[in-house]
Design a protein around this motif. Structure first.
Motif, PDB file in Angstrom:
ATOM      1  N   SER A   1       0.847  -1.193   0.000  1.00 48.24           N
ATOM      2  CA  SER A   1       0.000   0.000   0.000  1.00 48.24           C
ATOM      3  C   SER A   1       0.883   1.244   0.000  1.00 48.24           C
ATOM      4  O   SER A   1       2.089   1.180   0.297  1.00 48.24           O
ATOM      5  CB  SER A   1      -0.895   0.014   1.238  1.00 48.24           C
ATOM      6  OG  SER A   1      -0.092   0.130   2.411  1.00 48.24           O
ATOM      7  N   VAL A   2       0.286   2.379  -0.313  1.00 46.37           N
ATOM      8  CA  VAL A   2       1.019   3.643  -0.249  1.00 46.37           C
ATOM      9  C   VAL A   2       1.512   3.890   1.177  1.00 46.37           C
ATOM     10  O   VAL A   2       2.663   4.295   1.399  1.00 46.37           O
ATOM     11  CB  VAL A   2       0.126   4.805  -0.733  1.00 46.37           C
ATOM     12  CG1 VAL A   2       0.739   6.155  -0.362  1.00 46.37           C
ATOM     13  CG2 VAL A   2      -0.088   4.719  -2.242  1.00 46.37           C
ATOM     14  N   ALA A   3       0.660   3.612   2.150  1.00 48.93           N
ATOM     15  CA  ALA A   3       1.042   3.837   3.549  1.00 48.93           C
ATOM     16  C   ALA A   3       2.248   2.982   3.930  1.00 48.93           C
ATOM     17  O   ALA A   3       3.193   3.462   4.583  1.00 48.93           O
ATOM     18  CB  ALA A   3      -0.137   3.531   4.466  1.00 48.93           C
ATOM     19  N   LYS A   4       2.240   1.721   3.521  1.00 43.49           N
ATOM     20  CA  LYS A   4       3.356   0.835   3.857  1.00 43.49           C
ATOM     21  C   LYS A   4       4.618   1.249   3.115  1.00 43.49           C
ATOM     22  O   LYS A   4       5.727   1.179   3.667  1.00 43.49           O
ATOM     23  CB  LYS A   4       2.990  -0.608   3.517  1.00 43.49           C
ATOM     24  CG  LYS A   4       3.957  -1.636   4.101  1.00 43.49           C
ATOM     25  CD  LYS A   4       3.898  -1.639   5.621  1.00 43.49           C
ATOM     26  CE  LYS A   4       4.785  -2.715   6.218  1.00 43.49           C
ATOM     27  NZ  LYS A   4       4.753  -2.704   7.699  1.00 43.49           N
ATOM     28  N   ALA A   5       4.468   1.686   1.873  1.00 45.79           N
ATOM     29  CA  ALA A   5       5.629   2.141   1.109  1.00 45.79           C
ATOM     30  C   ALA A   5       6.287   3.333   1.793  1.00 45.79           C
ATOM     31  O   ALA A   5       7.521   3.425   1.867  1.00 45.79           O
ATOM     32  CB  ALA A   5       5.209   2.502  -0.312  1.00 45.79           C
ATOM     33  N   ARG A   6       5.461   4.236   2.299  1.00 43.71           N
ATOM     34  CA  ARG A   6       6.011   5.392   3.020  1.00 43.71           C
ATOM     35  C   ARG A   6       6.674   4.958   4.320  1.00 43.71           C
ATOM     36  O   ARG A   6       7.748   5.454   4.690  1.00 43.71           O
ATOM     37  CB  ARG A   6       4.899   6.400   3.292  1.00 43.71           C
ATOM     38  CG  ARG A   6       4.468   7.157   2.032  1.00 43.71           C
ATOM     39  CD  ARG A   6       3.356   8.135   2.295  1.00 43.71           C
ATOM     40  NE  ARG A   6       3.075   8.941   1.102  1.00 43.71           N
ATOM     41  CZ  ARG A   6       1.873   9.356   0.746  1.00 43.71           C
ATOM     42  NH1 ARG A   6       0.814   9.039   1.497  1.00 43.71           N
ATOM     43  NH2 ARG A   6       1.708  10.086  -0.346  1.00 43.71           N
ATOM     44  N   GLU A   7       6.035   4.009   4.999  1.00 39.68           N
ATOM     45  CA  GLU A   7       6.606   3.506   6.254  1.00 39.68           C
ATOM     46  C   GLU A   7       7.973   2.873   6.014  1.00 39.68           C
ATOM     47  O   GLU A   7       8.891   3.010   6.843  1.00 39.68           O
ATOM     48  CB  GLU A   7       5.649   2.480   6.872  1.00 39.68           C
ATOM     49  CG  GLU A   7       6.148   1.865   8.176  1.00 39.68           C
ATOM     50  CD  GLU A   7       5.240   0.738   8.651  1.00 39.68           C
ATOM     51  OE1 GLU A   7       5.765  -0.201   9.285  1.00 39.68           O
ATOM     52  OE2 GLU A   7       4.027   0.790   8.376  1.00 39.68           O
ATOM     53  N   LEU A   8       8.125   2.187   4.873  1.00 38.92           N
ATOM     54  CA  LEU A   8       9.387   1.527   4.541  1.00 38.92           C
ATOM     55  C   LEU A   8      10.369   2.467   3.846  1.00 38.92           C
ATOM     56  O   LEU A   8      11.454   2.041   3.450  1.00 38.92           O
ATOM     57  CB  LEU A   8       9.112   0.317   3.642  1.00 38.92           C
ATOM     58  CG  LEU A   8       8.292  -0.812   4.279  1.00 38.92           C
ATOM     59  CD1 LEU A   8       7.945  -1.873   3.239  1.00 38.92           C
ATOM     60  CD2 LEU A   8       9.044  -1.439   5.447  1.00 38.92           C
TER      61      LEU A   8
ATOM     62  N   LEU B   1      -3.723   6.810  -8.761  1.00 39.31           N
ATOM     63  CA  LEU B   1      -5.118   6.630  -9.135  1.00 39.31           C
ATOM     64  C   LEU B   1      -5.920   7.877  -8.783  1.00 39.31           C
ATOM     65  O   LEU B   1      -5.672   8.525  -7.763  1.00 39.31           O
ATOM     66  CB  LEU B   1      -5.718   5.421  -8.414  1.00 39.31           C
ATOM     67  CG  LEU B   1      -5.491   4.056  -9.077  1.00 39.31           C
ATOM     68  CD1 LEU B   1      -4.033   3.637  -8.993  1.00 39.31           C
ATOM     69  CD2 LEU B   1      -6.379   2.996  -8.443  1.00 39.31           C
ATOM     70  N   ALA B   2      -6.896   8.184  -9.630  1.00 38.39           N
ATOM     71  CA  ALA B   2      -7.725   9.365  -9.393  1.00 38.39           C
ATOM     72  C   ALA B   2      -8.810   9.096  -8.362  1.00 38.39           C
ATOM     73  O   ALA B   2      -9.386  10.028  -7.798  1.00 38.39           O
ATOM     74  CB  ALA B   2      -8.354   9.824 -10.705  1.00 38.39           C
ATOM     75  N   SER B   3      -9.108   7.822  -8.110  1.00 39.79           N
ATOM     76  CA  SER B   3     -10.151   7.472  -7.145  1.00 39.79           C
ATOM     77  C   SER B   3      -9.725   6.222  -6.385  1.00 39.79           C
ATOM     78  O   SER B   3      -8.692   5.618  -6.683  1.00 39.79           O
ATOM     79  CB  SER B   3     -11.489   7.240  -7.850  1.00 39.79           C
ATOM     80  OG  SER B   3     -11.365   6.214  -8.823  1.00 39.79           O
ATOM     81  N   GLU B   4     -10.536   5.809  -5.435  1.00 41.61           N
ATOM     82  CA  GLU B   4     -10.200   4.644  -4.618  1.00 41.61           C
ATOM     83  C   GLU B   4     -10.194   3.378  -5.475  1.00 41.61           C
ATOM     84  O   GLU B   4     -11.075   3.162  -6.303  1.00 41.61           O
ATOM     85  CB  GLU B   4     -11.217   4.497  -3.481  1.00 41.61           C
ATOM     86  CG  GLU B   4     -10.902   3.359  -2.523  1.00 41.61           C
ATOM     87  CD  GLU B   4     -11.899   3.274  -1.374  1.00 41.61           C
ATOM     88  OE1 GLU B   4     -11.819   2.298  -0.597  1.00 41.61           O
ATOM     89  OE2 GLU B   4     -12.745   4.176  -1.260  1.00 41.61           O
ATOM     90  N   TRP B   5      -9.189   2.531  -5.255  1.00 41.08           N
ATOM     91  CA  TRP B   5      -9.056   1.295  -6.030  1.00 41.08           C
ATOM     92  C   TRP B   5     -10.113   0.291  -5.595  1.00 41.08           C
ATOM     93  O   TRP B   5     -10.349   0.080  -4.407  1.00 41.08           O
ATOM     94  CB  TRP B   5      -7.665   0.705  -5.814  1.00 41.08           C
ATOM     95  CG  TRP B   5      -7.281  -0.341  -6.819  1.00 41.08           C
ATOM     96  CD1 TRP B   5      -6.627  -0.142  -7.989  1.00 41.08           C
ATOM     97  CD2 TRP B   5      -7.532  -1.751  -6.736  1.00 41.08           C
ATOM     98  NE1 TRP B   5      -6.450  -1.333  -8.653  1.00 41.08           N
ATOM     99  CE2 TRP B   5      -6.999  -2.344  -7.907  1.00 41.08           C
ATOM    100  CE3 TRP B   5      -8.156  -2.569  -5.801  1.00 41.08           C
ATOM    101  CZ2 TRP B   5      -7.058  -3.701  -8.159  1.00 41.08           C
ATOM    102  CZ3 TRP B   5      -8.232  -3.927  -6.054  1.00 41.08           C
ATOM    103  CH2 TRP B   5      -7.682  -4.486  -7.218  1.00 41.08           C
ATOM    104  N   GLN B   6     -10.769  -0.316  -6.574  1.00 38.64           N
ATOM    105  CA  GLN B   6     -11.804  -1.305  -6.271  1.00 38.64           C
ATOM    106  C   GLN B   6     -11.741  -2.425  -7.298  1.00 38.64           C
ATOM    107  O   GLN B   6     -11.689  -2.174  -8.506  1.00 38.64           O
ATOM    108  CB  GLN B   6     -13.193  -0.649  -6.285  1.00 38.64           C
ATOM    109  CG  GLN B   6     -14.293  -1.573  -5.783  1.00 38.64           C
ATOM    110  CD  GLN B   6     -15.619  -0.843  -5.624  1.00 38.64           C
ATOM    111  OE1 GLN B   6     -15.748   0.321  -6.007  1.00 38.64           O
ATOM    112  NE2 GLN B   6     -16.606  -1.510  -5.063  1.00 38.64           N
ATOM    113  N   LEU B   7     -11.730  -3.662  -6.827  1.00 44.11           N
ATOM    114  CA  LEU B   7     -11.649  -4.819  -7.718  1.00 44.11           C
ATOM    115  C   LEU B   7     -12.875  -4.871  -8.621  1.00 44.11           C
ATOM    116  O   LEU B   7     -14.000  -4.703  -8.154  1.00 44.11           O
ATOM    117  CB  LEU B   7     -11.557  -6.100  -6.889  1.00 44.11           C
ATOM    118  CG  LEU B   7     -11.132  -7.377  -7.624  1.00 44.11           C
ATOM    119  CD1 LEU B   7      -9.684  -7.259  -8.090  1.00 44.11           C
ATOM    120  CD2 LEU B   7     -11.291  -8.588  -6.711  1.00 44.11           C
TER     121      LEU B   7
END
Length: 345
Positions: free
Chosen positions: A98-105, A245-251
């Motif tokens: 995730s973006v959050a995890k990428a930033r954390e790492l 992404l311009a909006s929230e990712w959804q399968l």
């Protein structure tokens, strides 16, 4: 029943699709060899510049199309260099986070690549139960869904990696997508399975890793990858870019297109054909340059049921199957021990 009649590995199966395309396009064997070589030579050109390619030696279209002792027929109409090379020593890895995890790492944003669209769909498992041998509805439907999810069109893609185990897989994918086989953007970022190689069923991970490198060098670009498992059986697509992404990712709802694929009007298959018949497609299998077996998919004239059979293993018959287009040829089919035997008339 397919294994019993010689179908069971890709080198025996994809030629059935290729000969159907050859017949539809009214090509002689030589003109179709030239067409396949023209399609695949740009893949070789990319592989020749890829340090990770297993078979990156530059080859001309003429070399690819010319049958020799080295570039021998494997199964008609494919010489050696038209076949996927899967016995290779390669590895690839992708870190999904995730973006959050990428930033954390503390992974730099210049390395981020986003999956903007994706989808998957399957054809019927058995090749003998396919709609036909010149199309793949599941491939087209799932790729269009992936593009729609990304909010992008084919024209907006800068890079492609079209699954390329055999020329028929590439040609059918291009037709399903509405993509020209000679599109100037190119159809591969690796060099494709005959030249880059692909370890077992892991080729598309290499396609993703190679696409990531391309997109990092051009962050504004988008790329499309198509993946294929089996015999044009299991299809998946992904649209990638460094752009967020311009909006929230959804399968996406891939079940909806799977239902559409499943609802198509498929031929009825019989394991015990008997009577007048015609050939729908076929191939001849070789062993070290010598023909040893033919595989026929045909239809009964009275019921239109489809069947799988073999012909007699006669050198003169093999020679005729190789030199001429037998699709549409009439004959008789009957059981012969555990096999079905097609005899031309």
């Amino acid at each position: 029943h397919e294994f019993a009649r010689g179908l069971g590995v890709p080198i025996q199966t994809y030629p059935l699709f290729e000969n159907a395309l050859r017949h539809r396009d009214q090509h002689s064997l030589q003109s179709h060899l030239a067409a396949m070589a023209s399609l695949m030579q740009p893949f070789n050109a990319v592989a020749s510049q890829n340090p990770y390619a297993s078979y990156g030696e530059p080859r001309s279209a003429q070399e690819l199309a010319t049958v020799t002792a080295e570039n021998r027929f494997i199964c008609l109409p494919y010489p050696k260099w038209m076949n996927a090379m899967d016995g290779v020593n390669q590895g690839a890895a992708v870190i999904l986070t995730s973006v959050a995890k990428a930033r954390e790492l503390d992974i730099g944003e210049d390395k981020w690549v986003f999956l903007h669209g994706c989808s998957e769909a399957n054809e019927r498992l058995l090749v003998s139960e396919r709609l036909n041998y010149s199309s793949s509805p599941a491939l087209g439907m799932n790729t269009r869904q992936a593009l729609a999810m990304a909010g992008k069109t084919l024209a907006e893609m800068e890079y492609f990696d079209i699954y390329s185990c055999f020329p028929s897989a590439v040609a059918i994918a291009c037709e399903e997508l509405g993509l020209a086989c000679d599109d100037p953007r190119g159809l591969t970022v690796t060099g494709g399975l005959p030249f880059f190689g692909g370890p077992g069923n892991n080729y598309s991970l290499h396609g993703i890793a190679s696409m990531v490198e391309k997109l990092r060098r051009k962050p504004s670009a988008f790329g499309l990858i198509t993946a294929n498992g089996g015999y044009l059986t299991k299809h998946a697509s992904g649209v990638y870019s460094c752009q967020p992404l311009a909006s929230e990712w959804q399968l996406p709802d891939s079940d909806s297109i799977q239902r559409e694929v499943d609802s198509l009007d498929y031929p009825v298959f019989t394991e015990t054909p008997q009577g007048d018949a015609t050939i729908e497609t076929y191939t001849v299998c070789f062993k070290r340059g010598e023909p040893v077996r033919s595989i026929v998919i045909g239809r009964l004239l009275t019921t239109d049921e489809r069947f799988v059979a073999n012909t007699a293993a006669e050198p003169q018959l093999f020679d005729d199957l190789i030199k001429h287009d037998w699709i549409g040829r009439r004959g008789q089919v009957r059981q012969c021990g555990e096999l079905n035997l097609f005899e031309p008339v």
